[in-house]
Write a protein that holds these residues in place. Sequence first.
Motif, PDB file in Angstrom:
ATOM      1  N   ALA A 278     -10.582   5.467  -6.859  1.00 22.93           N
ATOM      2  CA  ALA A 278     -10.420   5.930  -5.476  1.00 22.93           C
ATOM      3  C   ALA A 278     -10.401   4.765  -4.496  1.00 22.93           C
ATOM      4  O   ALA A 278      -9.636   4.772  -3.519  1.00 22.93           O
ATOM      5  CB  ALA A 278     -11.546   6.897  -5.120  1.00 22.93           C
ATOM      6  N   ASP A 279     -11.230   3.751  -4.745  1.00 23.44           N
ATOM      7  CA  ASP A 279     -11.277   2.600  -3.841  1.00 23.44           C
ATOM      8  C   ASP A 279      -9.959   1.834  -3.848  1.00 23.44           C
ATOM      9  O   ASP A 279      -9.475   1.396  -2.793  1.00 23.44           O
ATOM     10  CB  ASP A 279     -12.424   1.667  -4.234  1.00 23.44           C
ATOM     11  N   VAL A 280      -9.388   1.650  -5.030  1.00 18.17           N
ATOM     12  CA  VAL A 280      -8.090   0.970  -5.097  1.00 18.17           C
ATOM     13  C   VAL A 280      -7.039   1.785  -4.346  1.00 18.17           C
ATOM     14  O   VAL A 280      -6.205   1.237  -3.611  1.00 18.17           O
ATOM     15  CB  VAL A 280      -7.674   0.742  -6.561  1.00 18.17           C
ATOM     16  N   GLY A 281      -7.083   3.105  -4.501  1.00 20.87           N
ATOM     17  CA  GLY A 281      -6.152   3.952  -3.761  1.00 20.87           C
ATOM     18  C   GLY A 281      -6.299   3.800  -2.259  1.00 20.87           C
ATOM     19  O   GLY A 281      -5.305   3.737  -1.524  1.00 20.87           O
ATOM     20  N   ALA A 282      -7.539   3.720  -1.790  1.00 16.36           N
ATOM     21  CA  ALA A 282      -7.776   3.564  -0.351  1.00 16.36           C
ATOM     22  C   ALA A 282      -7.276   2.211   0.145  1.00 16.36           C
ATOM     23  O   ALA A 282      -6.735   2.101   1.255  1.00 16.36           O
ATOM     24  CB  ALA A 282      -9.264   3.722  -0.058  1.00 16.36           C
ATOM     25  N   ILE A 283      -7.455   1.173  -0.673  1.00 16.18           N
ATOM     26  CA  ILE A 283      -7.003  -0.163  -0.274  1.00 16.18           C
ATOM     27  C   ILE A 283      -5.486  -0.200  -0.124  1.00 16.18           C
ATOM     28  O   ILE A 283      -4.952  -0.681   0.884  1.00 16.18           O
ATOM     29  CB  ILE A 283      -7.483  -1.214  -1.297  1.00 16.18           C
ATOM     30  N   VAL A 284      -4.767   0.310  -1.125  1.00 15.49           N
ATOM     31  CA  VAL A 284      -3.300   0.252  -1.034  1.00 15.49           C
ATOM     32  C   VAL A 284      -2.788   1.197   0.050  1.00 15.49           C
ATOM     33  O   VAL A 284      -1.726   0.950   0.642  1.00 15.49           O
ATOM     34  CB  VAL A 284      -2.641   0.551  -2.400  1.00 15.49           C
ATOM     35  N   ASN A 285      -3.531   2.257   0.329  1.00 12.04           N
ATOM     36  CA  ASN A 285      -3.130   3.139   1.424  1.00 12.04           C
ATOM     37  C   ASN A 285      -3.193   2.403   2.758  1.00 12.04           C
ATOM     38  O   ASN A 285      -2.361   2.625   3.647  1.00 12.04           O
ATOM     39  CB  ASN A 285      -4.030   4.369   1.456  1.00 12.04           C
ATOM     40  N   ASP A 286      -4.178   1.506   2.899  1.00  9.27           N
ATOM     41  CA  ASP A 286      -4.290   0.729   4.133  1.00  9.27           C
ATOM     42  C   ASP A 286      -3.145  -0.266   4.295  1.00  9.27           C
ATOM     43  O   ASP A 286      -2.917  -0.773   5.397  1.00  9.27           O
ATOM     44  CB  ASP A 286      -5.632  -0.014   4.167  1.00  9.27           C
ATOM     45  N   THR A 287      -2.448  -0.567   3.210  1.00  4.62           N
ATOM     46  CA  THR A 287      -1.267  -1.425   3.323  1.00  4.62           C
ATOM     47  C   THR A 287      -0.010  -0.605   3.606  1.00  4.62           C
ATOM     48  O   THR A 287       1.066  -1.167   3.789  1.00  4.62           O
ATOM     49  CB  THR A 287      -1.039  -2.230   2.026  1.00  4.62           C
ATOM     50  N   GLY A 288      -0.148   0.726   3.593  1.00  7.24           N
ATOM     51  CA  GLY A 288       0.997   1.591   3.851  1.00  7.24           C
ATOM     52  C   GLY A 288       1.663   2.142   2.607  1.00  7.24           C
ATOM     53  O   GLY A 288       2.707   2.801   2.701  1.00  7.24           O
ATOM     54  N   PHE A 289       1.074   1.912   1.435  1.00  4.92           N
ATOM     55  CA  PHE A 289       1.677   2.383   0.184  1.00  4.92           C
ATOM     56  C   PHE A 289       1.055   3.735  -0.176  1.00  4.92           C
ATOM     57  O   PHE A 289       0.213   3.848  -1.065  1.00  4.92           O
ATOM     58  CB  PHE A 289       1.446   1.356  -0.918  1.00  4.92           C
TER      59      PHE A 289
END
Length: 381
Positions: A278-289
């Motif tokens: 989930a944390d990796v998902g949140a990180i890449v979401n913050d990049t717009g992915f």
Amino acid sequence: MTSTSSLDLVVRALADGPVDVRDVTTPRANEAHCRISPADVKGLGDIVCRDLGAELILMAGDDLRKEASAFFVHYLFANRTANWFLHASTRLDGAEPELPSLAPYHYPASRFEREMRDQFGIAVPGHPNPRPLVKHGFWPEGYYPLRKDAITGAFGDDGQPFPFTSVGGEGIYEIPVGPVHAGVIEPGHFRFSVMGETIIDMKSRLYFTHKGTEKLFEGRQPLDGVELSERVSGDTSVGHALAYCQAVEAAAGADVPPRARLLRVILLELERLYNHIADVGAIVNDTGFAVAHAHCFRIRERMLRLNKRFTGSRLLRGVLAPGGLARDLAVPVDLSSQVEAAVADFDEIVTICLNNTLVVDRLEGTGVLNPELAKDYGVLG
């Protein structure tokens, strides 16, 4: 070197050092306990951290005015490489508790000391950042919630602004964020001072929903504390509950059966995996992915359903207990294969992310934490 021989070195260093260390005991193979005066706190920190390679991982206050007419402050130092702990306690005056600040010399003490001041009313002269941490402007004057005689008074806005540090200069902008956020997360106010994409300074204000969990533990039977510890942080139910159980077991001198220890490790790993994904998902979401974010949460959901099959709880609650487990668990025959499949699925998403220039450009070189800085700040995890 074994933890026992390492602990012998610690005890000898305390005995030979310039600090007046009293009542040294070693109740377990990797633990030492002692008492010191408030004036010797810095000297002890220098010996243990600088000379013996330990870190300050915890400070906690204790109101024992009824029993001993005093407050006590407890320090826990740990050397994770050599696997030993040192617990030191110091006695403070019950009427006007005051503790010399350790924060100028050992940064991890900073927030612990600020929290003790807000919660217990323990003055900490010499602290480099004396702003409130837990205490908000709505708290009644003289209200210290972790004192045994604390009485909740009327809460009201004092009308005073929070003392944020302002950063000025040409090209510097101040960006406030929160405390109300778009997602379902705990409120927090963050004030960024930026120049372009460079963050010059950031100050945070948290504890808007501070609920006094420590106070809720008081008076509970040991078994009743597990349910509360599981709810300290919802997605870390096993981590907090296990820490609580291990504390009770250490105090009682209780042994945990091998099967229970094994199952505890499995539970911890299942919790770590779904949080990591989930944390990796949140990180890449913050990049717009957003697509990768959606896939990470798809895999997280897969892990939560596996948790449900294994324990009856998506968040792995209701399983741990002091002394072992609340009940035995039948490990699903496909547990290993299901975890391996989820990890393989996740690895594929990670590969896609690392081949996406949008993600790489936003993350490479961002938030670099070198080992020296991590050690100075007492970073855990």
